[in-house]
Scaffold this motif. Structure first.
Motif, PDB file in Angstrom:
ATOM      1  N   GLY A   1       0.813  -1.216   0.000  1.00  0.00           N
ATOM      2  CA  GLY A   1       0.000   0.000   0.000  1.00  0.00           C
ATOM      3  C   GLY A   1       0.845   1.263   0.000  1.00  0.00           C
ATOM      4  O   GLY A   1       0.538   2.231  -0.691  1.00  0.00           O
ATOM      5  N   LEU A   2       1.934   1.242   0.750  1.00  0.00           N
ATOM      6  CA  LEU A   2       2.836   2.387   0.763  1.00  0.00           C
ATOM      7  C   LEU A   2       3.519   2.538  -0.601  1.00  0.00           C
ATOM      8  O   LEU A   2       3.632   3.649  -1.131  1.00  0.00           O
ATOM      9  N   PHE A   3       3.934   1.414  -1.162  1.00  0.00           N
ATOM     10  CA  PHE A   3       4.527   1.416  -2.502  1.00  0.00           C
ATOM     11  C   PHE A   3       3.538   1.984  -3.517  1.00  0.00           C
ATOM     12  O   PHE A   3       3.896   2.811  -4.364  1.00  0.00           O
ATOM     13  N   TYR A   4       2.279   1.561  -3.420  1.00  0.00           N
ATOM     14  CA  TYR A   4       1.230   2.049  -4.310  1.00  0.00           C
ATOM     15  C   TYR A   4       1.063   3.567  -4.156  1.00  0.00           C
ATOM     16  O   TYR A   4       0.957   4.295  -5.149  1.00  0.00           O
ATOM     17  N   THR A   5       1.032   4.029  -2.921  1.00  0.00           N
ATOM     18  CA  THR A   5       0.829   5.452  -2.657  1.00  0.00           C
ATOM     19  C   THR A   5       1.965   6.291  -3.249  1.00  0.00           C
ATOM     20  O   THR A   5       1.714   7.312  -3.892  1.00  0.00           O
ATOM     21  N   VAL A   6       3.190   5.854  -3.054  1.00  0.00           N
ATOM     22  CA  VAL A   6       4.342   6.576  -3.617  1.00  0.00           C
ATOM     23  C   VAL A   6       4.292   6.541  -5.144  1.00  0.00           C
ATOM     24  O   VAL A   6       4.514   7.557  -5.816  1.00  0.00           O
ATOM     25  N   ALA A   7       3.979   5.375  -5.707  1.00  0.00           N
ATOM     26  CA  ALA A   7       3.891   5.253  -7.170  1.00  0.00           C
ATOM     27  C   ALA A   7       2.777   6.147  -7.710  1.00  0.00           C
ATOM     28  O   ALA A   7       2.922   6.751  -8.777  1.00  0.00           O
ATOM     29  N   ARG A   8       1.662   6.247  -6.981  1.00  0.00           N
ATOM     30  CA  ARG A   8       0.555   7.112  -7.411  1.00  0.00           C
ATOM     31  C   ARG A   8       0.965   8.575  -7.405  1.00  0.00           C
ATOM     32  O   ARG A   8       0.527   9.361  -8.249  1.00  0.00           O
ATOM     33  N   PHE A   9       1.805   8.969  -6.455  1.00  0.00           N
ATOM     34  CA  PHE A   9       2.333  10.336  -6.441  1.00  0.00           C
ATOM     35  C   PHE A   9       3.092  10.597  -7.739  1.00  0.00           C
ATOM     36  O   PHE A   9       2.871  11.611  -8.408  1.00  0.00           O
ATOM     37  N   PHE A  10       3.968   9.666  -8.120  1.00  0.00           N
ATOM     38  CA  PHE A  10       4.745   9.845  -9.348  1.00  0.00           C
ATOM     39  C   PHE A  10       3.867   9.720 -10.592  1.00  0.00           C
ATOM     40  O   PHE A  10       4.136  10.374 -11.603  1.00  0.00           O
ATOM     41  N   TYR A  11       2.836   8.910 -10.523  1.00  0.00           N
ATOM     42  CA  TYR A  11       1.874   8.798 -11.620  1.00  0.00           C
ATOM     43  C   TYR A  11       1.236  10.170 -11.870  1.00  0.00           C
ATOM     44  O   TYR A  11       1.195  10.667 -12.992  1.00  0.00           O
ATOM     45  N   PHE A  12       0.767  10.783 -10.792  1.00  0.00           N
ATOM     46  CA  PHE A  12       0.135  12.098 -10.904  1.00  0.00           C
ATOM     47  C   PHE A  12       1.129  13.144 -11.394  1.00  0.00           C
ATOM     48  O   PHE A  12       0.831  13.922 -12.303  1.00  0.00           O
ATOM     49  N   ARG A  13       2.312  13.187 -10.790  1.00  0.00           N
ATOM     50  CA  ARG A  13       3.313  14.187 -11.178  1.00  0.00           C
ATOM     51  C   ARG A  13       3.702  14.035 -12.645  1.00  0.00           C
ATOM     52  O   ARG A  13       3.870  15.021 -13.352  1.00  0.00           O
ATOM     53  N   GLY A  14       3.849  12.798 -13.090  1.00  0.00           N
ATOM     54  CA  GLY A  14       4.188  12.564 -14.492  1.00  0.00           C
ATOM     55  C   GLY A  14       3.087  13.014 -15.424  1.00  0.00           C
ATOM     56  O   GLY A  14       3.336  13.655 -16.451  1.00  0.00           O
ATOM     57  N   TYR A  15       1.846  12.703 -15.065  1.00  0.00           N
ATOM     58  CA  TYR A  15       0.702  13.099 -15.887  1.00  0.00           C
ATOM     59  C   TYR A  15       0.605  14.620 -15.944  1.00  0.00           C
ATOM     60  O   TYR A  15       0.324  15.212 -16.990  1.00  0.00           O
TER      61      TYR A  15
END
Length: 148
Positions: free
Chosen positions: A95-109
């Motif tokens: 879940g923590l990995f997902y949350t961090v990856a989602r941050f980068f997903y958003f920033r990249g988008y």
């Protein structure tokens, strides 16, 4: 037959990851609000139209990054909370990995180049798959326990 639930101390990590994701979601919504002002896309318009706004793609990428995270949130929350009942530390880590990856997903988008969302952010799908496995394991163990 009823099943009682005892929460382990480690399940607290699962709950804290849920809170971290909620905070990330609030942050993303603030970014969309800032983009609305910057690119002049006012409510109730969900997405900007390129023929009406020269910055439509830039705004739409910010909006889409948040919207996609909202679309995935129910799956993430359910898999995290249920999978965490049997595998709390693994689920919390995923879940923590997902949350961090989602941050980068958003920033990249939000860069305005949609493919940038997948550079690091695309790894969020691995975390979700891991959480699905944790939840499936929990479900299988419930069924086996009931039949024995």
């Amino acid at each position: 037959m009823a099943v009682s639930i005892e929460f382990t101390k480690e399940y607290g990590y699962v709950v804290l990851v849920l809170v971290a994701y909620a905070l990330l979601n609030f942050w993303m919504s603030f970014q969309v609000s800032k983009a609305r002002k910057k690119y002049k896309v006012f409510y109730p318009t969900l997405y900007a139209v390129e023929s009406e706004n020269k910055d439509a793609k830039l705004f739409n990428c910010v909006q889409r990054g948040h919207q996609n995270s909202l679309e995935m949130m129910p799956l993430f929350f359910v898999m995290l909370l249920l999978g965490g009942l049997q595998h709390p530390t693994i689920a919390a880590g995923l879940g923590l990995f997902y949350t961090v990856a989602r941050f980068f997903y958003f920033r990249g988008y939000a860069t305005g180049v949609p493919d940038n969302r997948l550079k690091i952010g695309g790894l969020n799908f691995l975390a979700v798959f891991g959480l699905i496995i944790c939840t499936a394991s929990f479900g299988i163990n419930l069924v086996i326990r009931e039949t024995l």
